[in-house]
Design an enzyme around this catalytic site. Structure first.
Site, PDB file in Angstrom:
ATOM      1  N   ASP A  29       1.004  -1.100  -0.077  1.00 29.22           N
ATOM      2  CA  ASP A  29      -0.054   0.099   0.054  1.00 29.22           C
ATOM      3  C   ASP A  29       0.867   1.330  -0.008  1.00 29.22           C
ATOM      4  O   ASP A  29       1.394   1.437   0.961  1.00 29.22           O
ATOM      5  CB  ASP A  29      -0.753   0.157   1.277  1.00 29.22           C
ATOM      6  CG  ASP A  29      -1.671   1.288   1.397  1.00 29.22           C
ATOM      7  OD1 ASP A  29      -1.524   2.366   0.788  1.00 29.22           O
ATOM      8  OD2 ASP A  29      -2.421   1.321   2.521  1.00 29.22           O
ATOM      9  N   LYS A  91       2.811  11.084  -3.688  1.00 31.56           N
ATOM     10  CA  LYS A  91       1.891  10.422  -4.444  1.00 31.56           C
ATOM     11  C   LYS A  91       1.113  11.114  -5.151  1.00 31.56           C
ATOM     12  O   LYS A  91       0.572  10.946  -6.358  1.00 31.56           O
ATOM     13  CB  LYS A  91       0.983   9.454  -3.289  1.00 31.56           C
ATOM     14  CG  LYS A  91       0.098   8.666  -4.012  1.00 31.56           C
ATOM     15  CD  LYS A  91      -0.534   7.639  -3.165  1.00 31.56           C
ATOM     16  CE  LYS A  91      -1.488   6.895  -3.444  1.00 31.56           C
ATOM     17  NZ  LYS A  91      -2.114   5.742  -2.623  1.00 31.56           N
ATOM     18  N   GLU A 168      -7.501   0.835  -4.582  1.00 33.28           N
ATOM     19  CA  GLU A 168      -7.188   0.934  -3.078  1.00 33.28           C
ATOM     20  C   GLU A 168      -8.855   0.427  -2.613  1.00 33.28           C
ATOM     21  O   GLU A 168      -8.792  -0.426  -1.768  1.00 33.28           O
ATOM     22  CB  GLU A 168      -6.965   2.013  -2.542  1.00 33.28           C
ATOM     23  CG  GLU A 168      -5.298   2.165  -2.700  1.00 33.28           C
ATOM     24  CD  GLU A 168      -4.857   3.751  -2.781  1.00 33.28           C
ATOM     25  OE1 GLU A 168      -5.844   4.649  -2.217  1.00 33.28           O
ATOM     26  OE2 GLU A 168      -3.896   4.062  -3.054  1.00 33.28           O
ATOM     27  N   ASP A 191     -12.292   6.120   2.352  1.00 27.59           N
ATOM     28  CA  ASP A 191     -10.879   6.159   2.898  1.00 27.59           C
ATOM     29  C   ASP A 191     -10.324   7.513   3.111  1.00 27.59           C
ATOM     30  O   ASP A 191     -10.296   8.362   2.195  1.00 27.59           O
ATOM     31  CB  ASP A 191     -10.044   5.605   1.748  1.00 27.59           C
ATOM     32  CG  ASP A 191      -8.578   5.365   2.036  1.00 27.59           C
ATOM     33  OD1 ASP A 191      -8.072   5.841   2.894  1.00 27.59           O
ATOM     34  OD2 ASP A 191      -7.867   4.699   1.183  1.00 27.59           O
TER      35      ASP A 191
HETATM   36  N1  LIG Z   1      -6.592   6.744  16.155  1.00 24.13           N
HETATM   37  C1  LIG Z   1      -6.510   7.593  15.327  1.00 24.13           C
HETATM   38  N2  LIG Z   1      -7.312   8.478  15.279  1.00 24.13           N
HETATM   39  C2  LIG Z   1      -7.406   9.750  14.401  1.00 24.13           C
HETATM   40  N3  LIG Z   1      -6.373   9.707  13.358  1.00 24.13           N
HETATM   41  C3  LIG Z   1      -5.606   8.804  13.130  1.00 24.13           C
HETATM   42  C4  LIG Z   1      -5.449   7.789  14.236  1.00 24.13           C
HETATM   43  N4  LIG Z   1      -4.450   6.807  13.450  1.00 24.13           N
HETATM   44  C5  LIG Z   1      -4.275   7.376  12.622  1.00 24.13           C
HETATM   45  N5  LIG Z   1      -4.756   8.434  12.089  1.00 24.13           N
HETATM   46  C6  LIG Z   1      -4.428   9.550  11.382  1.00 24.13           C
HETATM   47  O1  LIG Z   1      -4.420   8.841   9.771  1.00 24.13           O
HETATM   48  C7  LIG Z   1      -3.641   9.541   8.895  1.00 24.13           C
HETATM   49  C8  LIG Z   1      -2.800   8.607   8.324  1.00 24.13           C
HETATM   50  O2  LIG Z   1      -3.597   7.710   7.761  1.00 24.13           O
HETATM   51  P1  LIG Z   1      -3.378   6.606   6.579  1.00 24.13           P
HETATM   52  O3  LIG Z   1      -1.942   5.753   7.029  1.00 24.13           O
HETATM   53  O4  LIG Z   1      -4.482   5.759   6.387  1.00 24.13           O
HETATM   54  O5  LIG Z   1      -2.762   7.403   5.458  1.00 24.13           O
HETATM   55  P2  LIG Z   1      -2.421   7.118   3.810  1.00 24.13           P
HETATM   56  O6  LIG Z   1      -3.177   6.049   3.239  1.00 24.13           O
HETATM   57  O7  LIG Z   1      -1.164   7.170   3.606  1.00 24.13           O
HETATM   58  O8  LIG Z   1      -2.721   8.633   3.117  1.00 24.13           O
HETATM   59  P3  LIG Z   1      -3.728   8.919   2.086  1.00 24.13           P
HETATM   60  O9  LIG Z   1      -5.102   8.065   2.357  1.00 24.13           O
HETATM   61  O10 LIG Z   1      -3.953  10.494   2.011  1.00 24.13           O
HETATM   62  O11 LIG Z   1      -2.941   8.471   0.867  1.00 24.13           O
HETATM   63  C9  LIG Z   1      -2.591  10.455   9.769  1.00 24.13           C
HETATM   64  O12 LIG Z   1      -3.129  11.629   9.578  1.00 24.13           O
HETATM   65  C10 LIG Z   1      -2.827  10.059  11.165  1.00 24.13           C
HETATM   66  O13 LIG Z   1      -2.749  11.081  12.041  1.00 24.13           O
HETATM   67 MG   LIG Z   2      -4.596   5.265   2.142  1.00 22.88          MG
END
Ligand SMILES: Nc1ncnc2c1ncn2[C@@H]1O[C@H](COP(=O)(O)OP(=O)(O)OP(=O)(O)O)[C@@H](O)[C@H]1O
Ligand SMILES: [Mg+2]
Length: 513
Positions: A29, A91, A168, A191
């Site tokens: 991912d 990205k 995704e 998402d």
């Molecule tokens: N328990 C939680 N409560 C609130 N926010 C959270 C929690 N855990 C993670 N996050 C938030 O989730 C975000 C990251 O999410 P994720 O890893 O799904 O992103 P990503 O898939 O890399 O990003 P994108 O979807 O933008 O491509 C960050 O902003 C983080 O602060």
């Molecule tokens: Mg994501």
């Protein structure tokens, strides 16, 4: 451009896995904010921890003055202080050709993503104790042909062969199973990650996932929530201490990190404290930051963002003429859907009176929201490698695809519901004597033969033999869709062998910015 060298792997002798359970394909991912790598063992998907033991790796890259590359948590932690030589959110620039200057070297987005992918491959190889060359990589459903190709280039630079680019939301849905036991379902996948919001309406019917509509924004995500908290604290600090922290980079960096932590706390606790001793030193001595923060405060701060998300979800339904009541499963993906107010807002759209929530399993969140996409990528890797043999997966086209004839009528070449990869060729000819060229207008028919539902996907011209009478040239038009959802339309004048082509991700228009 700086080239990336293929890493040589130190195969561990004390490998944690026996040969039989070593996967041949991994799942990746490649997220805007965080990336994960996964594989299938004993028929179930697993996340591979990185060298720090974390299950997610920040998608952040920094280049030091000695050209040393730093990736992940370490790059993220020094991002504010070394902003000029650090890249995050790469990205969003994939396929744009934008260049980044990091410590006197130029990089393309593909190269930066390639560095992240190489790191993930490395983590996987170290963990599994074997060399890995093949991966399933996930991409947003709306990624166009360019962005998909850029992702494949990034993988190639990291020494990874892409077995499949998987959308995704489909990955997230696959994480919840597919195959004989899975009942048909009508899904809303939301998402909400660090920087982007992706909405997908999807159906699982007769063992096939079909995407009906996508929507979203590349400007809404967890960082917006962090910013609201940061701004609130800056103001509060100014009121309390008459001191502005916003111009102090070191203080600001600590604050942003603590704001995100507080936000995460408030997903499970109703209050938290943000404490940063010695946040700054003034002529009167050191100042400490100590603010208590309640979930209610946070919810007030983010109300306008939640409202924006709600509007985008509703407009995605409107786009394809479906009502929220159509949905029978809500799949929440992305770390930010862990925020209780986000979940409530989404469920209130689908189930306004709260009745369905109490009974069936309307809400799917048994899988960690930030791991669902990676787990789905592992499932797909397992299907492709044959490790998961009781799961069926087909990609199918959602709409009719074809071209416009000289009377501006739509001619279908590929019907909705066709399984791909596939290729089809039809013979066409000219409409006038001495015609010099023909225009191939590629169209998608979003509704059954109603001309107002025709969406142009792209067009190109093909030169034909000018000396010919109308109806004489033999022009083969070929539509082919590969397993990464890239549609290539090519045309060839069989008499002169002149040819031309175009590539498109035919399914989706980009979400609103
Ligand atoms: N328990 C939680 N409560 C609130 N926010 C959270 C929690 N855990 C993670 N996050 C938030 O989730 C975000 C990251 O999410 P994720 O890893 O799904 O992103 P990503 O898939 O890399 O990003 P994108 O979807 O933008 O491509 C960050 O902003 C983080 O602060
Ligand atoms: Mg994501």
């Amino acid at each position: 451009m700086t080239k990336i060298n293929k890493r040589t792997v130190n195969k561990r002798t004390n490998s944690k896995l026996s040969d039989r359970s070593k996967p041949s394909i991994i799942g990746i991912d490649l997220g805007t904010t965080n990336s994960l790598v996964s594989f299938v063992r004993n028929q179930s998907p697993r996340i591979i921890p990185n060298d720090r033991g974390s299950r997610t790796t920040p998608s952040v890259v920094s280049i030091k003055s000695d050209q040393k590359v730093i990736i992940g948590e370490m790059a993220r932690n020094q991002a504010v202080l070394n902003a000029d030589n650090t890249v995050a959110n790469i990205k969003l620039s994939m396929g744009t050709g934008q260049t980044y200057h990091l410590n006197d070297h130029k990089y393309l987005p593909e190269e930066i993503s390639g560095l992240i992918l190489a790191q993930l491959k490395d983590h996987a190889e170290n963990y599994l104790g074997c060399e890995i060359n093949d991966a399933v990589i996930t991409v947003p459903a709306y990624f166009d042909d360019n962005q998909r190709r850029a992702t494949m280039q990034a993988a190639a630079m990291a020494g990874i062969q892409v077995k499949k680019l998987l959308n995704e939301p489909t990955a997230a849905a696959l994480a919840y199973g597919a195959g004989k036991d899975r009942p048909d379902s009508k899904m809303l996948v939301v998402d909400l990650g660090g920087g982007t919001l992706d909405i997908t309406l999807m159906e699982y019917k007769e063992k096939v996932f079909r995407v009906l509509a996508v929507g979203g924004s590349t400007r809404i995500g967890g960082v917006n929530f962090d910013k609201k908290i940061t701004d609130y604290i800056l103001n509060d600090f100014k009121d309390t201490h008459s001191w502005d922290l916003s111009t102090d980079n070191v203080a600001l960096q600590q604050l942003v990190i603590q704001a995100e932590k507080a936000k995460i706390d408030l997903s499970s606790a109703t209050d938290t404290t943000i404490m940063i001793p010695y946040i700054t030193i003034t002529e009167k001595g050191p100042l400490h930051l100590n603010i208590s923060f309640k979930r209610n405060n946070f919810e007030e701060l983010i109300a306008s963002i939640l409202h924006e998300i709600k509007k985008i979800i509703i407009s995605t339904f409107t786009k394809c003429g479906l009502e929220p009541a159509w949905v029978d499963s809500v799949i929440l993906v992305g770390g930010s859907t862990r925020i209780p107010a986000v979940e409530k807002m989404i469920m209130d759209i689908i189930d306004p009176d709260g009745v369905r929530r109490k009974t069936g399993d309307l809400l799917k969140k048994t899988i960690n929201q930030d791991e669902a996409v990676a787990r789905g990528a592992a499932v797909m890797a397992g299907i492709l490698s044959g490790e998961l043999d009781d799961i069926e997966f087909h990609d199918i086209t959602s709409h009719d695809l074809g071209i416009l004839n000289h009377e501006e009528q739509f001619e279908t070449l590929i019907s909705a519901g066709s399984v791909f990869p596939m290729e089809i060729t039809r013979l066409f000819t000219t409409a006038h004597d001495n015609q010099e060229e023909v225009t191939i207008q590629v169209m998608q028919d979003r509704g059954r033969n109603s001309s107002k539902n025709l969406v142009p996907l792209g067009s190109f011209n093909l030169c034909v033999d000018k000396a010919q009478k109308k109806g004489t040239p033999n022009i083969d038009v070929t539509f082919s869709i590969d397993m990464n959802s890239i549609l290539t339309v090519s045309a060839i004048d069989l008499d002169t062998q002149k040819n031309a082509k175009i590539s498109i991700n035919y399914e989706f228009v980009k979400p609103v910015k």
